[in-house]
Enzyme design. Sequence first.
Site, PDB file in Angstrom:
ATOM      1  N   LYS A  49      11.022  11.380  -8.596  1.00 22.90           N
ATOM      2  CA  LYS A  49       9.502  11.756  -8.972  1.00 22.90           C
ATOM      3  C   LYS A  49       8.748  11.657  -7.890  1.00 22.90           C
ATOM      4  CE  LYS A  49       7.163   8.138 -10.711  1.00 22.90           C
ATOM      5  NZ  LYS A  49       5.734   8.174  -9.899  1.00 22.90           N
ATOM      6  N   ASN A  50       8.843  10.546  -7.059  1.00 28.10           N
ATOM      7  CA  ASN A  50       7.814  10.396  -5.982  1.00 28.10           C
ATOM      8  C   ASN A  50       8.051  11.274  -4.714  1.00 28.10           C
ATOM      9  OD1 ASN A  50       6.668   8.766  -7.540  1.00 28.10           O
ATOM     10  ND2 ASN A  50       7.664   6.913  -6.500  1.00 28.10           N
TER      11      ASN A  50
ATOM     12  N   CYS B  48      -5.227   1.411 -11.787  1.00 28.01           N
ATOM     13  CA  CYS B  48      -4.334   1.378 -12.808  1.00 28.01           C
ATOM     14  C   CYS B  48      -3.813   0.114 -13.161  1.00 28.01           C
ATOM     15  CB  CYS B  48      -3.035   2.469 -12.416  1.00 28.01           C
ATOM     16  SG  CYS B  48      -1.898   1.726 -11.445  1.00 28.01           S
TER      17      CYS B  48
ATOM     18  N   ARG C  52      -5.729   0.386  -6.529  1.00 26.45           N
ATOM     19  CA  ARG C  52      -5.335   2.099  -5.919  1.00 26.45           C
ATOM     20  C   ARG C  52      -6.373   2.673  -5.141  1.00 26.45           C
ATOM     21  NH1 ARG C  52      -0.597   3.179  -8.934  1.00 26.45           N
ATOM     22  NH2 ARG C  52       0.337   4.302  -7.126  1.00 26.45           N
TER      23      ARG C  52
ATOM     24  N   LEU D 294      -7.952   5.315   2.625  1.00 23.87           N
ATOM     25  CA  LEU D 294      -7.161   5.944   4.070  1.00 23.87           C
ATOM     26  C   LEU D 294      -7.067   7.586   3.953  1.00 23.87           C
ATOM     27  CD1 LEU D 294      -4.420   2.960   4.128  1.00 23.87           C
ATOM     28  CD2 LEU D 294      -6.543   3.417   5.449  1.00 23.87           C
TER      29      LEU D 294
ATOM     30  N   ASP E 116       8.679  -0.951  -6.276  1.00 22.95           N
ATOM     31  CA  ASP E 116       8.590  -0.061  -7.597  1.00 22.95           C
ATOM     32  C   ASP E 116      10.262  -0.886  -7.984  1.00 22.95           C
ATOM     33  OD1 ASP E 116       7.800   3.072  -6.470  1.00 22.95           O
ATOM     34  OD2 ASP E 116       6.759   1.402  -7.171  1.00 22.95           O
TER      35      ASP E 116
ATOM     36  N   ARG F 201       7.103   8.796 -18.013  1.00 23.26           N
ATOM     37  CA  ARG F 201       6.568   9.568 -17.074  1.00 23.26           C
ATOM     38  C   ARG F 201       7.297   9.550 -15.749  1.00 23.26           C
ATOM     39  NH1 ARG F 201       0.871   6.978 -15.281  1.00 23.26           N
ATOM     40  NH2 ARG F 201       1.224   8.592 -13.837  1.00 23.26           N
TER      41      ARG F 201
HETATM   42  C1  EPZ Z   1       3.363   5.748  -4.098  1.00 20.69           C
HETATM   43  O1  EPZ Z   1       2.126   5.160  -4.410  1.00 20.69           O
HETATM   44  C2  EPZ Z   1       4.348   5.835  -5.242  1.00 20.69           C
HETATM   45  N1  EPZ Z   1       3.885   6.743  -6.221  1.00 20.69           N
HETATM   46  C3  EPZ Z   1       4.198   4.560  -5.814  1.00 20.69           C
HETATM   47  O2  EPZ Z   1       5.275   4.348  -7.031  1.00 20.69           O
HETATM   48  C4  EPZ Z   1       4.748   3.145  -5.215  1.00 20.69           C
HETATM   49  O3  EPZ Z   1       4.684   2.060  -5.884  1.00 20.69           O
HETATM   50  C5  EPZ Z   1       3.797   3.161  -3.684  1.00 20.69           C
HETATM   51  O4  EPZ Z   1       3.683   4.451  -3.180  1.00 20.69           O
HETATM   52  C6  EPZ Z   1       4.160   2.208  -2.835  1.00 20.69           C
HETATM   53  O5  EPZ Z   1       5.337   2.496  -2.501  1.00 20.69           O
HETATM   54  C7  EPZ Z   1       3.837   7.855  -5.895  1.00 20.69           C
HETATM   55  O6  EPZ Z   1       4.576   8.341  -5.085  1.00 20.69           O
HETATM   56  C8  EPZ Z   1       3.426   9.120  -6.813  1.00 20.69           C
HETATM   57  P1  EPZ Z   1       0.522   3.880  -1.526  1.00 20.69           P
HETATM   58  P2  EPZ Z   1       0.796   5.564  -3.375  1.00 20.69           P
HETATM   59  O7  EPZ Z   1      -0.676   4.699  -0.810  1.00 20.69           O
HETATM   60  O8  EPZ Z   1       0.829   6.706  -2.517  1.00 20.69           O
HETATM   61  C9  EPZ Z   1      -3.313   0.672  -0.690  1.00 20.69           C
HETATM   62  C10 EPZ Z   1       6.142   4.561  -9.402  1.00 20.69           C
HETATM   63  O9  EPZ Z   1       6.485   3.565  -9.942  1.00 20.69           O
HETATM   64  N2  EPZ Z   1      -4.108   1.906  -0.292  1.00 20.69           N
HETATM   65  O10 EPZ Z   1       1.437   3.496  -0.299  1.00 20.69           O
HETATM   66  O11 EPZ Z   1      -0.578   5.290  -4.443  1.00 20.69           O
HETATM   67  C11 EPZ Z   1      -2.985   0.776  -2.316  1.00 20.69           C
HETATM   68  O12 EPZ Z   1      -4.153   0.263  -2.969  1.00 20.69           O
HETATM   69  C12 EPZ Z   1       4.607   4.332  -8.484  1.00 20.69           C
HETATM   70  O13 EPZ Z   1       6.774   5.349  -9.083  1.00 20.69           O
HETATM   71  C13 EPZ Z   1      -5.216   1.435   0.004  1.00 20.69           C
HETATM   72  O14 EPZ Z   1      -5.910   0.515   0.138  1.00 20.69           O
HETATM   73  O15 EPZ Z   1       1.073   4.287  -2.653  1.00 20.69           O
HETATM   74  C14 EPZ Z   1      -1.854  -0.199  -2.528  1.00 20.69           C
HETATM   75  O16 EPZ Z   1      -2.257  -1.447  -2.640  1.00 20.69           O
HETATM   76  C15 EPZ Z   1       3.813   2.979  -8.698  1.00 20.69           C
HETATM   77  N3  EPZ Z   1      -5.993   2.765   0.689  1.00 20.69           N
HETATM   78  C16 EPZ Z   1      -1.075   0.352  -1.018  1.00 20.69           C
HETATM   79  O17 EPZ Z   1      -1.964   0.593  -0.158  1.00 20.69           O
HETATM   80  C17 EPZ Z   1      -5.479   4.304   0.419  1.00 20.69           C
HETATM   81  O18 EPZ Z   1      -6.203   4.885   0.775  1.00 20.69           O
HETATM   82  C18 EPZ Z   1       0.212   0.937  -1.247  1.00 20.69           C
HETATM   83  O19 EPZ Z   1      -0.489   2.460  -1.762  1.00 20.69           O
HETATM   84  C19 EPZ Z   1      -4.162   4.286   0.032  1.00 20.69           C
HETATM   85  C20 EPZ Z   1      -3.615   3.044  -0.289  1.00 20.69           C
END
Ligand code: EPZ
Length: 426
Positions: A22-23, A118, A123, A127, A314, A406
């Site tokens: 998915k990711n 969410c 989220r 960045l 995850d 999903r």
């Molecule tokens: C990806 O989300 C995955 N989703 C998530 O999987 C996964 O949990 C996550 O990476 C971490 O591995 C998809 O790929 C669609 P991040 P993403 O940006 O890209 C903070 C699942 O169950 N952050 O690495 O949104 C954020 O709030 C899902 O399949 C900022 O602060 O994750 C979080 O605490 C759930 N500012 C942390 O970083 C930003 O601009 C990690 O977020 C971006 C992120």
Amino acid sequence: MEKFVINGGKILSGKVKISGAKNSALKLIAASILADSKTTLKNVPKIEDVNIMIEVLRTLGARVNVDTENKSVEINPESIDSYEAPYELVRKMRASILVAGPLLSKFGKVKVAVPGGCNIGSRQIDLHLKGFEDMGVEYSIEHGYINCQVESNKTGVRLSGTMVNMDFPSRGATENIMMAACLARGQTVINNAAREPEIIDLACFLNSMGADIQGSGTDCIVINGVKSLKGTEYEVMPDSIEAGTFIVAAGLCGNKVEVENAKWKNLQVFYSKLKEIGVNISIIDENNIRVDEPQSTYNPTNISTLPYPGFPTDLQPIITVLLSTIPGVSIVTENVFENRFMYVDELNRMGANIKIDGHHAVIKGVEKLSGAPVRSFDLRAGAAIVLAGLVAEGSTEVSDIYHIKRGYEDFEEKLKSLGADIKKVS
Ligand code: EPZ
């Protein structure tokens, strides 16, 4: 209002094949916007999030053909005439924000609804926006939408290559900036980049379209902008998190379970933690793993989630179910999301003994769980609760299973094929 009804106590055995990730699939679909011609993606998982991303692309004007039987998706971006990702779709799936980088790079503008938080956390996307700003983008946030634009220079190129230093190795921000940099003028360097295998899959996909990306999978990614990208044919990598979910299910109540298409190299920390617990897991070859009944009692263990190559957040709810059935004290620490223990109350309703202390879950293992009506709060929490139902005494009813659909393709069918007593009821 569909539910899963599970009667626990069955021993799982047999083979289960892991689907496309998915990711990764979501990002490859978004990235296909960058090409000047048609792309064909193979091994695309049949899950709701993919349907939503396809709807986003159709809303932008792209032509998308889905061949469900052969799990392939054809995307032709030539007819794109809109640069807006609407609230109705973004609120359903935050990953819609990943069309921003490709649209900015190719058309110099995008209007996308602010994703918002969410169940697992706030989220943020600061960045993503900082990276775009570093590349010359101006943006404003009004009426729940982010409006981004960048003027093109005489040669029609818009974004400027630059050094982007990430405060945190965010996956989404790394992916969005990497896609934006593909058609930018000059070189972009992303420091402290995310290193997940899905980032490598995206970089390989973009390079097969004619991009020039080096260093994906490391914390420093270098992208040399090119004039244009062409359509390609590409196979989505297998889903490591789905693989981890079935491996834990087998560790909980399985014997002679083979998990096919499970690239264990992408799950090394997870794998070594299972070994520490005492799960009787063996590597058949690079793509296949086998789980047999335990040779001794399992050990309580501590887990801390971290960005890759750390323990994947995850799989945190999934491994917690296993630890909740192991006598002794285990501590699970969630370091990536601020609110990823909502499922714990549901597990405690099934007789688990877990206390939340800040971002730690203190687990006192119990001999057995008991079936109960429970809810899934998000994708991974839902899958975890189903796994708990597989080992619980009596019947468990899991509601809000739309969360599970999903991200897991044919979840209950695959569990059923391994001998689980699970059915979907409306
Ligand atoms: C990806 O989300 C995955 N989703 C998530 O999987 C996964 O949990 C996550 O990476 C971490 O591995 C998809 O790929 C669609 P991040 P993403 O940006 O890209 C903070 C699942 O169950 N952050 O690495 O949104 C954020 O709030 C899902 O399949 C900022 O602060 O994750 C979080 O605490 C759930 N500012 C942390 O970083 C930003 O601009 C990690 O977020 C971006 C992120």
